[in-house]
Design a protein around this motif. Sequence first.
Motif, PDB file in Angstrom:
ATOM      1  N   GLU A 127       9.868  -7.969 -32.661  1.00 28.27           N
ATOM      2  CA  GLU A 127       9.027  -7.710 -31.493  1.00 28.27           C
ATOM      3  C   GLU A 127       9.955  -7.421 -30.313  1.00 28.27           C
ATOM      4  O   GLU A 127      10.681  -8.294 -29.852  1.00 28.27           O
ATOM      5  CB  GLU A 127       8.140  -8.916 -31.188  1.00 28.27           C
ATOM      6  CG  GLU A 127       7.137  -9.232 -32.295  1.00 28.27           C
ATOM      7  CD  GLU A 127       6.311 -10.468 -31.988  1.00 28.27           C
ATOM      8  OE1 GLU A 127       6.636 -11.166 -30.995  1.00 28.27           O
ATOM      9  OE2 GLU A 127       5.355 -10.752 -32.730  1.00 28.27           O
ATOM     10  N   TYR A 129      10.372  -6.689 -26.582  1.00 30.89           N
ATOM     11  CA  TYR A 129       9.655  -6.843 -25.311  1.00 30.89           C
ATOM     12  C   TYR A 129      10.370  -6.025 -24.240  1.00 30.89           C
ATOM     13  O   TYR A 129      11.330  -6.481 -23.617  1.00 30.89           O
ATOM     14  CB  TYR A 129       9.563  -8.316 -24.934  1.00 30.89           C
ATOM     15  CG  TYR A 129       8.637  -9.099 -25.830  1.00 30.89           C
ATOM     16  CD1 TYR A 129       7.292  -9.251 -25.511  1.00 30.89           C
ATOM     17  CD2 TYR A 129       9.090  -9.655 -27.019  1.00 30.89           C
ATOM     18  CE1 TYR A 129       6.424  -9.942 -26.343  1.00 30.89           C
ATOM     19  CE2 TYR A 129       8.234 -10.357 -27.862  1.00 30.89           C
ATOM     20  CZ  TYR A 129       6.908 -10.494 -27.515  1.00 30.89           C
ATOM     21  OH  TYR A 129       6.057 -11.194 -28.337  1.00 30.89           O
ATOM     22  N   TYR A 130       9.889  -4.815 -24.038  1.00 27.75           N
ATOM     23  CA  TYR A 130      10.476  -3.878 -23.074  1.00 27.75           C
ATOM     24  C   TYR A 130       9.369  -3.362 -22.160  1.00 27.75           C
ATOM     25  O   TYR A 130       8.361  -2.829 -22.632  1.00 27.75           O
ATOM     26  CB  TYR A 130      11.123  -2.693 -23.783  1.00 27.75           C
ATOM     27  CG  TYR A 130      12.488  -2.984 -24.374  1.00 27.75           C
ATOM     28  CD1 TYR A 130      13.638  -2.483 -23.788  1.00 27.75           C
ATOM     29  CD2 TYR A 130      12.617  -3.757 -25.519  1.00 27.75           C
ATOM     30  CE1 TYR A 130      14.891  -2.747 -24.327  1.00 27.75           C
ATOM     31  CE2 TYR A 130      13.859  -4.031 -26.073  1.00 27.75           C
ATOM     32  CZ  TYR A 130      14.991  -3.518 -25.469  1.00 27.75           C
ATOM     33  OH  TYR A 130      16.217  -3.785 -25.996  1.00 27.75           O
ATOM     34  N   SER A 131       9.566  -3.525 -20.875  1.00 31.81           N
ATOM     35  CA  SER A 131       8.611  -2.946 -19.931  1.00 31.81           C
ATOM     36  C   SER A 131       8.935  -1.467 -19.739  1.00 31.81           C
ATOM     37  O   SER A 131       9.971  -0.976 -20.195  1.00 31.81           O
ATOM     38  CB  SER A 131       8.671  -3.683 -18.589  1.00 31.81           C
ATOM     39  OG  SER A 131       9.893  -3.392 -17.914  1.00 31.81           O
ATOM     40  N   ILE A 159       6.479  -4.099 -27.227  1.00 28.86           N
ATOM     41  CA  ILE A 159       5.436  -4.778 -26.452  1.00 28.86           C
ATOM     42  C   ILE A 159       5.873  -4.776 -24.992  1.00 28.86           C
ATOM     43  O   ILE A 159       7.018  -5.125 -24.675  1.00 28.86           O
ATOM     44  CB  ILE A 159       5.242  -6.223 -26.944  1.00 28.86           C
ATOM     45  CG1 ILE A 159       4.882  -6.238 -28.436  1.00 28.86           C
ATOM     46  CG2 ILE A 159       4.165  -6.941 -26.126  1.00 28.86           C
ATOM     47  CD1 ILE A 159       5.085  -7.574 -29.095  1.00 28.86           C
ATOM     48  N   ASP A 160       4.985  -4.376 -24.116  1.00 34.97           N
ATOM     49  CA  ASP A 160       5.268  -4.412 -22.681  1.00 34.97           C
ATOM     50  C   ASP A 160       4.928  -5.805 -22.153  1.00 34.97           C
ATOM     51  O   ASP A 160       3.758  -6.183 -22.089  1.00 34.97           O
ATOM     52  CB  ASP A 160       4.430  -3.357 -21.957  1.00 34.97           C
ATOM     53  CG  ASP A 160       4.878  -3.157 -20.512  1.00 34.97           C
ATOM     54  OD1 ASP A 160       5.392  -4.129 -19.918  1.00 34.97           O
ATOM     55  OD2 ASP A 160       4.712  -2.041 -19.990  1.00 34.97           O
ATOM     56  N   PRO A 161       5.932  -6.604 -21.758  1.00 40.52           N
ATOM     57  CA  PRO A 161       5.647  -7.975 -21.302  1.00 40.52           C
ATOM     58  C   PRO A 161       4.842  -8.032 -20.015  1.00 40.52           C
ATOM     59  O   PRO A 161       4.220  -9.052 -19.720  1.00 40.52           O
ATOM     60  CB  PRO A 161       7.046  -8.583 -21.118  1.00 40.52           C
ATOM     61  CG  PRO A 161       7.943  -7.417 -20.896  1.00 40.52           C
ATOM     62  CD  PRO A 161       7.366  -6.288 -21.695  1.00 40.52           C
ATOM     63  N   ASP A 164       1.232  -7.447 -21.357  1.00 37.28           N
ATOM     64  CA  ASP A 164       0.788  -8.513 -22.264  1.00 37.28           C
ATOM     65  C   ASP A 164       1.624  -9.773 -22.006  1.00 37.28           C
ATOM     66  O   ASP A 164       2.405 -10.199 -22.859  1.00 37.28           O
ATOM     67  CB  ASP A 164       0.928  -8.062 -23.717  1.00 37.28           C
ATOM     68  CG  ASP A 164       0.137  -8.952 -24.684  1.00 37.28           C
ATOM     69  OD1 ASP A 164      -0.351 -10.013 -24.232  1.00 37.28           O
ATOM     70  OD2 ASP A 164       0.017  -8.589 -25.868  1.00 37.28           O
ATOM     71  N   ARG A 167       1.359 -12.865 -24.584  1.00 33.95           N
ATOM     72  CA  ARG A 167       2.148 -12.763 -25.818  1.00 33.95           C
ATOM     73  C   ARG A 167       3.628 -13.008 -25.544  1.00 33.95           C
ATOM     74  O   ARG A 167       4.321 -13.625 -26.357  1.00 33.95           O
ATOM     75  CB  ARG A 167       1.942 -11.383 -26.434  1.00 33.95           C
ATOM     76  CG  ARG A 167       2.519 -11.263 -27.835  1.00 33.95           C
ATOM     77  CD  ARG A 167       2.058  -9.987 -28.500  1.00 33.95           C
ATOM     78  NE  ARG A 167       2.618  -9.852 -29.835  1.00 33.95           N
ATOM     79  CZ  ARG A 167       2.429  -8.803 -30.613  1.00 33.95           C
ATOM     80  NH1 ARG A 167       1.647  -7.811 -30.203  1.00 33.95           N
ATOM     81  NH2 ARG A 167       2.984  -8.742 -31.806  1.00 33.95           N
ATOM     82  N   ALA A 168       4.103 -12.527 -24.405  1.00 37.15           N
ATOM     83  CA  ALA A 168       5.509 -12.752 -24.052  1.00 37.15           C
ATOM     84  C   ALA A 168       5.786 -14.236 -23.849  1.00 37.15           C
ATOM     85  O   ALA A 168       6.812 -14.758 -24.311  1.00 37.15           O
ATOM     86  CB  ALA A 168       5.864 -11.955 -22.801  1.00 37.15           C
ATOM     87  N   VAL A 173       9.642 -15.512 -24.221  1.00 34.79           N
ATOM     88  CA  VAL A 173      10.421 -14.422 -23.646  1.00 34.79           C
ATOM     89  C   VAL A 173      10.410 -14.547 -22.135  1.00 34.79           C
ATOM     90  O   VAL A 173       9.341 -14.579 -21.514  1.00 34.79           O
ATOM     91  CB  VAL A 173       9.850 -13.055 -24.077  1.00 34.79           C
ATOM     92  CG1 VAL A 173      10.553 -11.925 -23.337  1.00 34.79           C
ATOM     93  CG2 VAL A 173       9.998 -12.874 -25.580  1.00 34.79           C
ATOM     94  N   ASP A 176      13.284  -9.211 -19.478  1.00 32.93           N
ATOM     95  CA  ASP A 176      12.995  -7.890 -20.006  1.00 32.93           C
ATOM     96  C   ASP A 176      14.112  -7.467 -20.963  1.00 32.93           C
ATOM     97  O   ASP A 176      15.278  -7.786 -20.773  1.00 32.93           O
ATOM     98  CB  ASP A 176      12.902  -6.891 -18.850  1.00 32.93           C
ATOM     99  CG  ASP A 176      11.955  -5.751 -19.158  1.00 32.93           C
ATOM    100  OD1 ASP A 176      11.586  -5.592 -20.330  1.00 32.93           O
ATOM    101  OD2 ASP A 176      11.579  -5.020 -18.221  1.00 32.93           O
TER     102      ASP A 176
END
Length: 515
Positions: A127, A129-131, A159-161, A164, A167-168, A173, A176
């Motif tokens: 997963e 997590y990258y904006s 997944i954009d933290p 979402d 989820r982050a 997390v 970024d």
Amino acid sequence: MKASLRKYAPAGLILALLASLSAIGFAIVQRSFTLPVQISISLAVIGVALFVLLDPQKTREILTGRQARYSSNALVLALAFTGILIALNYLVYTRAPRWDLTEDQQHTLAKETLETLKSLQEPVVAEAYYSSRFPSTTAQDLLESYKYNANGKFSYEFIDPEKDPVRARSANVTRDGTIVLKQGNRSEQVTYASETDLTSALVRLANPGKRAVYFLIGHGEYSPDDSGDRSYSEIKNLLSAKNYTVNTLNLLATRNVPEDALALIIAGPDKPVSTEEISLIQAYLDRGGSLIYLAEPTIVTHFGEAEDPLATYLEKQWGIRLGQDMVIDLNYNPPSVAVSAKYAQHPITERMYNLAVVMPSARSVSPVQIEGNDVQSYVLTETAQNSWAEKDFNSLRNNQAAFNPEQDVAGPVGLTIAATNSKTNARVVVIGDSDFASNRNYAQYGNGDFLINAIDWAAKQENLINLTPKKTTQRILILRNNITLGVILLTTVFLIPGLTLVAGILVWIQRRRRG
């Protein structure tokens, strides 16, 4: 249909063409049947309908004349060609072979990584997590290479933290650009998208085991089990997300450092650690253990005039001197806050993304030369030039600190040192501040990252697998003179495009002559 209206019929075809191109463009960019695609298709249909209504005679000629027969044959050929292209693209996309044509195989995973992927017993999900603000191209290419070589045992999703956050948070997390690898009910975090870090995390994930670190208590230290601002509970959460087991240790009571301790952390003691405890810590380091000591200027502690056995031990045995001072940094307001302005080349600092470490109250840390020992030390962080280590505590208490070249230490001032004993393989990290990583401050800039990196390095978890290095072949184009430059310019910019243009004109003229 009136002739006056018939002349507008071609506009319908133009509208249909533009709308069709727009529909294709929107479909490619958005990759779904969105509202703009639907509107464009509707406009294309309306354009064709307008042409038929305004010029029905021309429509009949197109559908029934000789041109229609030629057009129908061309349409069949075009559809067949399009179908072949679609089939080929599908085969290439689903079973795409890859060739790395670079001489030094820069785009091929190391053999150790390929072996690790081949040995996976359970599927791994990454997963990422990258904006939208954080560059993800490198991570995506790397994850795609892992997926391609894992024989169905590795998959990933981005997944954009910011979109979402729930989820982050559930994945622990906090920054970024974090990649969380999951296998079963286990997980590993990677905060730097490199092959070394990803493969090391895969090795840890596939080989679960206890990775215990201990926080010393009993002297007023920051505790990972407390709550509130004066606590390291957030650091504990970050360590737990990386599959560390975080414990506390009272050496005054147990008189022993556990065998499973990968690292012992002493975070901001308010009273000195006793001589008896230093003997236990020394025995632990002599058998290859690791120590992270986060000190505080004695002016903000209750050390008073008491001797500090730990500082004495570190200076005599490890060549690390903790100054009896407090760092003043005029580049920050208030100046009692020290900011790292320079990083050394070291595994702890190479993944900091040039993020500063902000220390609310720090003392200087400097190396001392010791002859005949096996210790190599590195100053990791330093302040900027416009700073100094103030030794006059009275001036600090009266808020009248001023640089005295005769007794103070001029900047840049060392804030952190890492040391390794090549004989015992023990590691020590000494940091001149402790509250920079507390719950109140750990999220500032690179504060939390720096301490986590230091713990990883001290616990020998920063690089579990050594990847085969790749040598980069450097090529330099040497242009001999201006004539060579002129020939290259003439050939690439004028000659080749000009020949293409002339060929096109000749073909057009020949077709015109044939009628």
